[in-house]
Design a protein around this motif. Structure first.
Motif, PDB file in Angstrom:
ATOM      1  N   GLU A 154       0.884  -1.309   0.136  1.00 53.83           N
ATOM      2  CA  GLU A 154       0.068  -0.063  -0.110  1.00 53.83           C
ATOM      3  C   GLU A 154       1.116   1.371   0.046  1.00 53.83           C
ATOM      4  OE1 GLU A 154      -4.265   1.910   1.308  1.00 53.83           O
ATOM      5  OE2 GLU A 154      -3.605  -0.251   0.961  1.00 53.83           O
ATOM      6  N   SER A 171      -5.458  -3.667  -2.437  1.00 54.29           N
ATOM      7  CA  SER A 171      -6.061  -4.600  -1.212  1.00 54.29           C
ATOM      8  C   SER A 171      -6.826  -5.606  -1.727  1.00 54.29           C
ATOM      9  CB  SER A 171      -7.033  -3.529  -0.574  1.00 54.29           C
ATOM     10  OG  SER A 171      -8.124  -3.123  -1.072  1.00 54.29           O
ATOM     11  N   ASP A 181      -3.852  -7.742   4.769  1.00 55.49           N
ATOM     12  CA  ASP A 181      -3.940  -6.421   4.441  1.00 55.49           C
ATOM     13  C   ASP A 181      -2.794  -6.030   3.873  1.00 55.49           C
ATOM     14  OD1 ASP A 181      -4.163  -3.633   5.040  1.00 55.49           O
ATOM     15  OD2 ASP A 181      -4.803  -3.681   7.172  1.00 55.49           O
ATOM     16  N   ARG A 356     -10.527  -3.316   0.082  1.00 57.27           N
ATOM     17  CA  ARG A 356     -10.937  -2.941   1.603  1.00 57.27           C
ATOM     18  C   ARG A 356     -12.179  -1.654   1.478  1.00 57.27           C
ATOM     19  NH1 ARG A 356      -6.076  -1.109   2.394  1.00 57.27           N
ATOM     20  NH2 ARG A 356      -6.399   1.162   2.592  1.00 57.27           N
TER      21      ARG A 356
END
Length: 493
Positions: A154, A171, A181, A356
């Motif tokens: 991320e 995600s 995650d 997500r």
């Protein structure tokens, strides 16, 4: 001098692959496989064929991985050596299941087709999430902070592109592979190609991809051909022509079951299933002592550990601890197979992933990571009565969703919303729920350096290179990665 006695801790795919290849490399060595489960193969053995009610026929239900990619030479080698060619069930690149994959964005009903480059991209709703990341990657130059050797996926995608692209695409990708995650996952361990492309493109990922020279592409092709010579492939490559993904007629459990049968025929191999290891100690004459709750102590000269790293940490001697065995978290996954008495509930394609939620992982978001359209991807696995039509899907839940609601009415309601159906889904003919506790490790940033230090410790005093630690907790998590690690283990013995 070959090892006298090799103990393999863990009988998942990595352990089975290790036993298979070590028994061929050291035909005079005694090999003992120890696993706490009655059936070997780990979660890759979560396969069963069930009869449908009303004489409709039978279907294959998968609780773990369901397809393989032709790129894994180590798996193709096993298919050849185990005689599984006739059991291969391909999904061709020309099929809708290969061409179409979808994404669900929480907060919006329905699923969006993930676009390919082309004019249709201009009308695809996902362009609003993708374009900012692509645009910023082209505009920004080199922006990796000095001294940064790794970061989360991320963080990487946000630094190079845009936070929205990182959340939606990044995600979802991580949900599908690691059930984790993306804010925690190491980009270098999980997606090393992105790191390399950033360097080749002087910061710009797409520029690094688009500017690869013809010579570089040819060098990569030649390297692949040279690497392929390490494997005994027979004519299996012929089966992979035009194949996107593949499985087996009776599901993924075919591979670990065939490995188990092959290994069991070797008189030098002993399989101790349904046997939990309680301790590992140093023994006499530079050997080890392994105790279990069911058998007499085992005294191997060498060990292959294919156990999850935290499990290994619990049994090694306190006098010789190993570093970083408990650093990475593990994800738990719930798989729910649903077989509906109807011909179609979803568009043609492989399935969809769920990104997500914008407000993070919350209690009422359903906990769904993705859904595979099994009837579309591998319809030939099911032996249906002529004229019968069913739809089979698998719902993957859990991971960073700490407490997914697996109650059937809740799952069906979320599916109805994801698929944007006006009417409720029909009652399933069959449901099957699989619980996999701590089945997929999440390599955190710095993982590659930590595993390098673990390898150094295993070569140090006491261990002296006589134990190797392999498997998903060390290398990649795919079936191909696990089989490959078993093929290369013990090369220095």
């Amino acid at each position: 001098m070959p090892p006298k006695h090799i103990a393999i801790l863990g009988g998942g795919l990595t352990g089975l692959s290790s036993a298979f290849h070590l028994s061929r490399r050291f035909p005079s060595s005694t090999i003992t496989i120890i696993d706490k489960n009655k059936r070997l193969g780990g979660w890759a053995s979560s396969t069963e064929r069930v009869q449908l009610p009303g004489g409709r026929g039978s279907v294959i239900l998968e609780g773990g991985p369901r397809t393989l990619r032709p790129a894994s030479n180590s798996v193709l080698e096993l298919i050849h050596l185990l005689g599984l060619s006739d059991a291969v069930m391909p999904t061709l690149k020309s099929s809708p299941a290969a061409k179409k994959r979808f994404l669900h964005v929480p907060g919006t009903p329905g699923i969006y087709e993930i676009p390919s480059p082309g004019i249709r991209y201009l009308w695809n709703p996902l362009r609003f999430f993708i374009t900012p990341g692509v645009s910023f990657d082209f505009v920004r130059g080199w922006n990796r902070p000095e001294g940064v050797l790794d970061e989360s996926l991320e963080s990487f995608l946000t630094r190079r592109g845009h936070p929205m692209t990182a959340r939606v695409l990044g995600s979802a990708l991580v949900h599908g592979i690691y059930a984790a995650d993306s804010r925690l996952l190491s980009v270098r361990a999980a997606f090393p190609k992105l790191w390399e492309l950033e360097e080749k493109g002087n910061g710009r990922i797409l520029w690094g991809l688009l500017t690869r020279s013809r010579e570089a592409k040819e060098a990569e092709r030649q390297k692949e051909e040279e690497d392929r010579k390490r494997y005994e492939l027979g004519d299996v490559m012929r089966l992979m022509d035009g194949v996107s993904v593949y499985s087996f007629r009776d599901g993924m459990g075919t591979l670990p079951d065939a490995l188990t049968r092959s290994i069991a025929k070797n008189p030098n191999v002993r399989i101790l299933s349904d046997t939990e290891i309680t301790a590992l100690r140093f023994g006499e004459e530079n050997g080890f002592e392994i105790t279990t709750q069911r058998t007499n102590p085992i005294f191997p000269s060498h060990i292959v550990s294919a156990l999850p790293l935290p499990v290994l940490n619990k049994i090694i001697p306190e006098s010789h601890p190993l570093p970083y065995l408990t650093t990475n978290p593990y994800s738990s996954v719930t798989s729910i197979n649903l077989v509906f008495p109807t011909a179609k509930i979803y568009p043609p394609g492989f399935g969809y992933l769920v990104c997500r939620p914008e407000d993070d992982y919350v209690a009422d978001d359903g906990g769904i990571l993705g859904v595979t359209f099994d009837s579309s991807a591998l319809p030939a696995q099911d032996a249906l009565t002529p004229g019968e039509r069913i739809t089979k899907v698998t719902v993957m839940m859990g991971g960073p969703h700490r407490a997914p609601d697996t109650a059937l009415p809740v799952v069906l309601a979320h599916l109805q919303y994801h698929l944007n159906r006006r009417k409720p889904l029909p009652a399933p003919l069959v449901t099957r729920t699989w619980q996999h506790r701590n089945c997929i490790p999440t390599p955190l940033p710095g993982h590659l350096e930590r595993m390098g230090k673990l390898k150094e410790a295993l070569g140090g005093s006491g261990w002296d290179g006589r134990m190797e630690v392999v498997g998903a907790g060390v290398g990649g998590v795919s079936v191909g990665d696990c089989v490959e690690s078993g093929k290369t283990v013990g090369m220095g013995w």
